[in-house]
Design an enzyme around this catalytic site. Structure first.
Site, PDB file in Angstrom:
ATOM      1  N   SER A  94      12.960 -42.509  -7.846  1.00 22.20           N
ATOM      2  CA  SER A  94      12.759 -43.305  -7.155  1.00 22.20           C
ATOM      3  C   SER A  94      11.280 -41.958  -6.959  1.00 22.20           C
ATOM      4  O   SER A  94      12.044 -40.868  -8.166  1.00 22.20           O
ATOM      5  CB  SER A  94      13.528 -42.501  -5.816  1.00 22.20           C
ATOM      6  OG  SER A  94      13.180 -41.408  -4.846  1.00 22.20           O
ATOM      7  N   TYR A 126      20.704 -36.596  -4.256  1.00 23.16           N
ATOM      8  CA  TYR A 126      20.057 -37.635  -5.044  1.00 23.16           C
ATOM      9  C   TYR A 126      18.763 -37.514  -5.522  1.00 23.16           C
ATOM     10  O   TYR A 126      18.274 -38.288  -6.609  1.00 23.16           O
ATOM     11  CB  TYR A 126      19.418 -37.963  -3.044  1.00 23.16           C
ATOM     12  CG  TYR A 126      19.155 -39.681  -3.621  1.00 23.16           C
ATOM     13  CD1 TYR A 126      19.256 -41.024  -3.886  1.00 23.16           C
ATOM     14  CD2 TYR A 126      17.430 -40.104  -3.918  1.00 23.16           C
ATOM     15  CE1 TYR A 126      18.451 -41.869  -4.465  1.00 23.16           C
ATOM     16  CE2 TYR A 126      17.047 -40.552  -3.821  1.00 23.16           C
ATOM     17  CZ  TYR A 126      17.634 -42.399  -4.174  1.00 23.16           C
ATOM     18  OH  TYR A 126      16.931 -43.063  -4.593  1.00 23.16           O
TER      19      TYR A 126
END
Length: 259
Positions: free
Chosen positions: A150, A163
């Site tokens: 990401s 995350y």
């Protein structure tokens, strides 16, 4: 529609988290580019994964749905073993896409909260990659491993500490794996998507979608097939000298100055 380029002709691939969203986009693009078969992993969404399998078959590839809890190391290894058996030992591509993205303030986060995200997003990547690399080495054909990371690996958002940390670690795992598996003909890379559109997103998060479109030089959100295209490239002969690389797919958002 099947692609005329057929970049993945004859390949067998395992895509984790393939029941919807990005995973679906990756699986379909692999099939469209000539993959002989795609193993679709899911956690609990078996019916949704079955629908993806039907679409993969419509593109001319074989497909099978395998269910596994990727927070369990033995389950990860079992998944890869089943995928390898189904492909006749010809598993040559793994895409580690499965992951979770909860939001939670860091001050109140517990170690259990942290482990849930890290085990799903990172430990599963370690276990699946290790198992797949063993298969690729045993059959001497080499292969490719692609992790879905990401842009939050380098540009974290609030409430995403676990995350963002897990995705940053995924990028570094790929670089380390590229070093150690390269001599066996196994390339390992990451794809770091930005905001990918999904059904209902604009209604659920209108301000975020508006801000993203304003920030993106391309003026739009990403699509699952955008990530799929990047994965196809990295798994294909076109990327035969690309390993240990993080391919950002964000419409140019990270190119914007932050001051």
């Amino acid at each position: 529609m099947p692609s005329v380029s057929r970049l993945l002709e004859g390949r067998f691939a395992l895509v984790t988290g393939a029941s919807g969203g990005i995973g679906r986009g990756i699986a379909l693009r692999f099939a469209e580019e000539g993959a002989a078969g795609v193993v679709l992993h899911c956690g609990t969404a078996v019916e949704a994964a079955g629908e993806v399998a039907d679409r993969v078959r419509e593109s001319g590839a074989r497909a099978v749905v395998l269910q596994a809890d990727l927070t369990d190391e033995d389950a990860c290894r079992g998944l890869v073993r089943e995928a390898a058996e189904w492909s006749g030992g010809r598993l040559t591509a793994l895409v580690n896409n499965a992951g979770v993205q909860p939001t939670q303030p860091l001050p109140g986060m517990t170690a259990a909260d942290w482990r849930t995200v890290v085990d799903t997003n990172l430990t599963s990547v370690f276990a699946c990659t290790q198992a797949a690399a063993e298969v690729m080495r045993e059959h001497g054909v080499g292969g490719t491993v692609t992790h879905i990371a990401s842009i939050e690996a380098s540009a974290p958002a609030a409430l995403h500490a676990h995350y963002s940390a897990s995705k940053a670690a995924v990028v570094m795992h790929a670089r380390s794996a590229a070093l150690e598996y390269g001599p066996y003909g196994i390339r390992v890379n990451t794809v770091s998507p930005g905001l990918i559109d999904r059904e209902g997103l604009a209604e659920a998060w209108p301000d975020g979608v508006r801000r993203w479109r304003e920030a993106a030089p391309t003026g739009r959100l990403g699509r699952p097939e955008d990530v799929g295209d990047a994965c196809v490239f990295l798994a294909s002969r076109l990327a035969s000298w690309v390993t240990g690389h993080d391919l950002v797919v964000d419409g140019g958002v990270l190119a914007r100055p932050t001051w």
